[in-house]
Write a protein that holds these residues in place. Structure first.
Motif, PDB file in Angstrom:
ATOM      1  N   THR A  31       0.826  -1.219   0.000  1.00  0.00           N
ATOM      2  CA  THR A  31       0.000   0.000   0.000  1.00  0.00           C
ATOM      3  C   THR A  31       0.856   1.264   0.000  1.00  0.00           C
ATOM      4  OG1 THR A  31      -0.133  -0.196   2.407  1.00  0.00           O
ATOM      5  CG2 THR A  31      -1.996  -1.018   1.147  1.00  0.00           C
ATOM      6  N   GLU A  32       2.184   1.118  -0.050  1.00  0.00           N
ATOM      7  CA  GLU A  32       3.102   2.224   0.200  1.00  0.00           C
ATOM      8  C   GLU A  32       2.876   3.444  -0.690  1.00  0.00           C
ATOM      9  OE1 GLU A  32       7.901   3.122   0.415  1.00  0.00           O
ATOM     10  OE2 GLU A  32       7.124   1.128   0.808  1.00  0.00           O
ATOM     11  N   LEU A  33       2.851   3.242  -1.997  1.00  0.00           N
ATOM     12  CA  LEU A  33       2.804   4.396  -2.891  1.00  0.00           C
ATOM     13  C   LEU A  33       1.471   5.139  -2.790  1.00  0.00           C
ATOM     14  CD1 LEU A  33       4.681   3.030  -6.036  1.00  0.00           C
ATOM     15  CD2 LEU A  33       5.578   4.078  -3.954  1.00  0.00           C
ATOM     16  N   SER A  34       0.393   4.402  -2.540  1.00  0.00           N
ATOM     17  CA  SER A  34      -0.908   5.062  -2.352  1.00  0.00           C
ATOM     18  C   SER A  34      -0.918   5.907  -1.086  1.00  0.00           C
ATOM     19  CB  SER A  34      -2.028   4.015  -2.289  1.00  0.00           C
ATOM     20  OG  SER A  34      -2.129   3.301  -3.497  1.00  0.00           O
ATOM     21  N   LEU A  35      -0.383   5.365  -0.004  1.00  0.00           N
ATOM     22  CA  LEU A  35      -0.406   6.085   1.269  1.00  0.00           C
ATOM     23  C   LEU A  35       0.502   7.311   1.229  1.00  0.00           C
ATOM     24  CD1 LEU A  35      -0.437   3.110   3.817  1.00  0.00           C
ATOM     25  CD2 LEU A  35      -2.356   4.493   3.020  1.00  0.00           C
ATOM     26  N   LYS A  36       1.631   7.215   0.533  1.00  0.00           N
ATOM     27  CA  LYS A  36       2.528   8.372   0.443  1.00  0.00           C
ATOM     28  C   LYS A  36       1.917   9.483  -0.398  1.00  0.00           C
ATOM     29  CE  LYS A  36       7.025   6.985   0.111  1.00  0.00           C
ATOM     30  NZ  LYS A  36       8.106   6.006  -0.159  1.00  0.00           N
ATOM     31  N   ARG A  37       1.086   9.129  -1.365  1.00  0.00           N
ATOM     32  CA  ARG A  37       0.337  10.149  -2.098  1.00  0.00           C
ATOM     33  C   ARG A  37      -0.548  10.954  -1.140  1.00  0.00           C
ATOM     34  NH1 ARG A  37       0.664   5.927  -6.048  1.00  0.00           N
ATOM     35  NH2 ARG A  37       0.911   6.665  -8.193  1.00  0.00           N
ATOM     36  N   LEU A  38      -1.072  10.262  -0.110  1.00  0.00           N
ATOM     37  CA  LEU A  38      -1.937  10.950   0.859  1.00  0.00           C
ATOM     38  C   LEU A  38      -1.134  11.916   1.728  1.00  0.00           C
ATOM     39  CD1 LEU A  38      -4.277   7.988   1.904  1.00  0.00           C
ATOM     40  CD2 LEU A  38      -4.625   9.737   0.137  1.00  0.00           C
ATOM     41  N   LEU A  39       0.159  11.617   1.957  1.00  0.00           N
ATOM     42  CA  LEU A  39       1.005  12.600   2.651  1.00  0.00           C
ATOM     43  C   LEU A  39       1.160  13.857   1.794  1.00  0.00           C
ATOM     44  CD1 LEU A  39       3.963  10.570   4.247  1.00  0.00           C
ATOM     45  CD2 LEU A  39       1.718  11.101   5.210  1.00  0.00           C
ATOM     46  N   VAL A  40       1.323  13.664   0.485  1.00  0.00           N
ATOM     47  CA  VAL A  40       1.385  14.818  -0.429  1.00  0.00           C
ATOM     48  C   VAL A  40       0.099  15.633  -0.294  1.00  0.00           C
ATOM     49  CG1 VAL A  40       1.493  15.531  -2.852  1.00  0.00           C
ATOM     50  CG2 VAL A  40       2.930  13.646  -2.043  1.00  0.00           C
ATOM     51  N   GLY A  41      -1.040  14.931  -0.172  1.00  0.00           N
ATOM     52  CA  GLY A  41      -2.335  15.591  -0.074  1.00  0.00           C
ATOM     53  C   GLY A  41      -2.598  16.257   1.264  1.00  0.00           C
ATOM     54  N   GLY A  42      -1.701  16.054   2.245  1.00  0.00           N
ATOM     55  CA  GLY A  42      -1.832  16.760   3.513  1.00  0.00           C
ATOM     56  C   GLY A  42      -2.480  15.980   4.636  1.00  0.00           C
ATOM     57  N   MET A  43      -2.643  14.660   4.506  1.00  0.00           N
ATOM     58  CA  MET A  43      -3.272  13.888   5.589  1.00  0.00           C
ATOM     59  C   MET A  43      -2.306  13.644   6.750  1.00  0.00           C
ATOM     60  SD  MET A  43      -5.930  11.298   3.646  1.00  0.00           S
ATOM     61  CE  MET A  43      -6.868  11.010   5.165  1.00  0.00           C
ATOM     62  N   GLU A  44      -1.021  13.763   6.512  1.00  0.00           N
ATOM     63  CA  GLU A  44       0.056  13.818   7.514  1.00  0.00           C
ATOM     64  C   GLU A  44       0.312  12.529   8.294  1.00  0.00           C
ATOM     65  OE1 GLU A  44      -0.103  17.286  10.016  1.00  0.00           O
ATOM     66  OE2 GLU A  44       0.109  18.641   8.300  1.00  0.00           O
ATOM     67  N   ARG A  45      -0.700  11.927   8.898  1.00  0.00           N
ATOM     68  CA  ARG A  45      -0.517  10.655   9.622  1.00  0.00           C
ATOM     69  C   ARG A  45      -1.579   9.681   9.117  1.00  0.00           C
ATOM     70  NH1 ARG A  45       1.521  11.315  15.745  1.00  0.00           N
ATOM     71  NH2 ARG A  45       2.750  13.212  15.518  1.00  0.00           N
ATOM     72  N   VAL A  46      -1.161   8.666   8.389  1.00  0.00           N
ATOM     73  CA  VAL A  46      -2.128   7.723   7.823  1.00  0.00           C
ATOM     74  C   VAL A  46      -1.654   6.293   8.050  1.00  0.00           C
ATOM     75  CG1 VAL A  46      -3.001   9.288   6.040  1.00  0.00           C
ATOM     76  CG2 VAL A  46      -1.014   7.862   5.544  1.00  0.00           C
ATOM     77  N   TYR A  47      -2.627   5.382   8.125  1.00  0.00           N
ATOM     78  CA  TYR A  47      -2.293   3.955   8.163  1.00  0.00           C
ATOM     79  C   TYR A  47      -3.408   3.175   7.496  1.00  0.00           C
ATOM     80  CZ  TYR A  47      -5.509   2.760  12.078  1.00  0.00           C
ATOM     81  OH  TYR A  47      -6.611   2.541  12.869  1.00  0.00           O
ATOM     82  N   GLU A  48      -3.049   1.995   7.015  1.00  0.00           N
ATOM     83  CA  GLU A  48      -4.024   1.107   6.396  1.00  0.00           C
ATOM     84  C   GLU A  48      -3.705  -0.332   6.801  1.00  0.00           C
ATOM     85  OE1 GLU A  48      -6.111  -0.055   2.119  1.00  0.00           O
ATOM     86  OE2 GLU A  48      -4.434   1.369   2.143  1.00  0.00           O
TER      87      GLU A  48
END
Length: 499
Positions: free
Chosen positions: A236-253
């Motif tokens: 799931t790495e590349l999808s979750l890092k896109r969310l850091l770009v989007g500003g979600m800052e702390r994410v997990y799946e």
């Protein structure tokens, strides 16, 4: 309509034939052999706890209970019998007497076989032997089991049959039930810990057009409407890092991954991971979080900090060891790879020490091969292995002190990798270069190398914050916490070869 899958009567054993013959007897009594709704108000463990203070042979006449479950022990006598019901929470003994339930209801009970599902209403008592028991006031047949349960002393002794027929395994194997119920509690514990740390749980796509996020062979699926092949995700790495770009800052799946690879005691082609990413963090944050998570789950879900796993006593109450890959290799071989100058010298050392070398190997691949041969099998107590070579870490930030290595660690316990963490690479130019190097490796025969993900590189060009990231194998974590030696014990329906 004829059931083509029905077994011929001639194939049935004596027990199965007798059970089928009883179906007509139920129907004669006006009872559906496969049952209807039953109003359950209690469970086995709740009743044993609530009435634990009963005196020997005391009957609590004012108690009115209703419970349903499977008959797993059965001792029929003349006009009074004992049987044991198993429900989701455990087992409880029942005592049934003809003079209390009536002749007709007792005759219905006498048709029961081991494995049948029934409901009972009654009052609570404690027997002469001190066992909390339901004294039945009414017996309700719910479902006739047409197949007998395995022998109680031997159960399902064939391991593969246990996994194929998990439904039977869960009935007769107490340890299988323990693990099956613990796993969701462990996952809930992970979610609680991560939520308390301020992370947002997300869901991302399992179908991906580009192979990336890890080095692994994929499963390929074809989408008919788009006439396009997709990969079942390997990470799931590349999808979750896109969310850091989007500003979600702390994410997990927490989600299912698919890798088209071998099956053994710690690998299944379909498995579950938890990946987490922390904006404005780095590798040190991931190490702290990892130790805290292990201890949180051990204390709050399992209730202990010492485990016996894969034949080793593991104590997670002590600080985990930290060591670099090169330091560990030097401890076992005397070779300091930090002083080795390039791939040619590294490959010569590999040949000298009997370490297999593949066509695509560079300097870093050789270090990793030395680690796998001489070190990995010796890491028993929790050990963070740091500074992986850049050759095998296409998504990790380079070590500023030595760009041949990365800011990465893997945690090992009892010789097994438990998680993989990076200070994340957020330089889009460096990332594209690494992807292109992976493509060259694939051309040289590395089937696990990833592809160039142009959209991910474009996302990085908008700016991804400095970040720490980590991936845990949930199945392996559950193995450790439940002290299970095979991944098949912690996956309800593991992948098996067709009969």
């Amino acid at each position: 309509m004829e059931n083509k899958n029905a077994r011929p009567v001639d194939d049935l054993n004596d027990q199965e034939q007798r059970r089928r013959e009883k179906l007509a007897l139920y129907k004669e009594k006006g009872i559906d052999p496969f049952g209807h709704k039953f109003p359950v108000t209690d469970n086995s463990e709740g009743l044993k706890s609530k009435y634990s203070d009963l005196a020997t042979e005391e009957v609590r006449e004012d108690s009115h209970v209703a419970i349903a479950g499977r008959i797993v022990l059965l001792r029929k006598m003349g006009k009074a019998s004992f049987f044991t019901l198993q429900d989701r929470e455990g087992r409880i003994q029942c005592y049934i007497r003809q003079d209390i339930v009536g002749e007709e209801n007792y005759a219905l009970f006498k048709l029961a076989d081991l494995g049948d599902i029934c409901g009972v209403e009654g009052v609570m008592m404690k027997t002469k032997t001190g066992e909390i028991t339901i004294r039945v006031s009414h017996y309700t047949h719910l479902v006739k089991a047409l197949r007998p349960l395995p022998d109680k002393f031997h159960g399902l002794t064939d391991q593969e049959e246990r996994y194929r027929r998990r439904y039977v395994d869960l009935i007769v194997n107490e340890d299988s039930r323990r693990v099956a119920f613990l796993r969701p509690r462990i996952v809930r514990g992970i979610q609680k810990f991560m939520d308390d740390e301020g992370y947002i749980e997300v869901e991302t796509s399992m179908l991906q057009p580009i192979l990336g996020g890890a080095n692994a062979r994929p499963f390929i699926a074809h989408h008919n409407a788009l006439d396009q092949d997709f990969y079942l995700r390997i990470a799931t790495e590349l999808s979750l890092k896109r969310l850091l770009v989007g500003g979600m800052e702390r994410v997990y799946e927490i989600g299912r991954m698919f890798r088209n690879e071998g099956i053994d005691t710690t690998h299944n082609p379909e498995f579950t991971t938890m990946e987490a990413y922390l904006a404005y963090g780095d590798l040190s944050d991931m190490a702290r979080m990892t130790e805290d998570l292990f201890r949180y789950l051990a204390k709050n879900v399992i209730g202990k900090e010492t485990f016996t796993w894969l034949g080793n006593e593991i104590d997670i109450s002590k600080p985990f060891r930290h060591a670099t890959m090169c330091e560990l290799v030097e401890e076992k071989t005397g070779i300091d790879f930090k002083k080795v100058q390039g791939a040619e010298e590294a490959i010569a050392l590999a040949k000298e020490h009997g370490v297999p070398v593949e066509r695509h190997f560079g300097y870093g691949h050789v270090i990793n091969a030395f680690f796998e041969k001489f070190v990995e099998g010796t890491l028993i107590q929790p050990t963070f292995v740091y500074q992986h070579p850049v050759d095998i870490s296409p998504l990790a930030k380079k070590d500023p002190d030595d760009p041949r290595f990365t800011q990465r660690f893997e945690l090992y316990i009892s010789n097994k990798e438990m998680c993989n963490a990076f200070t994340e690479l957020n330089d889009p130019l460096d990332q594209r270069e690494r992807f292109e190097e992976q493509v060259e490796e694939k051309k040289k025969g590395n089937d696990e190398a990833c592809e160039v993900d142009n959209d991910f590189c474009e996302a990085l060009e908008y700016g991804m914050p400095p970040a720490g990231g980590i991936g845990f194998g949930i199945d392996r974590l559950v193995m450790f916490l439940t002290e299970s030696d095979s991944i098949r014990e912690v996956i309800l329906f593991p992948t098996l070869k067709r009969r």
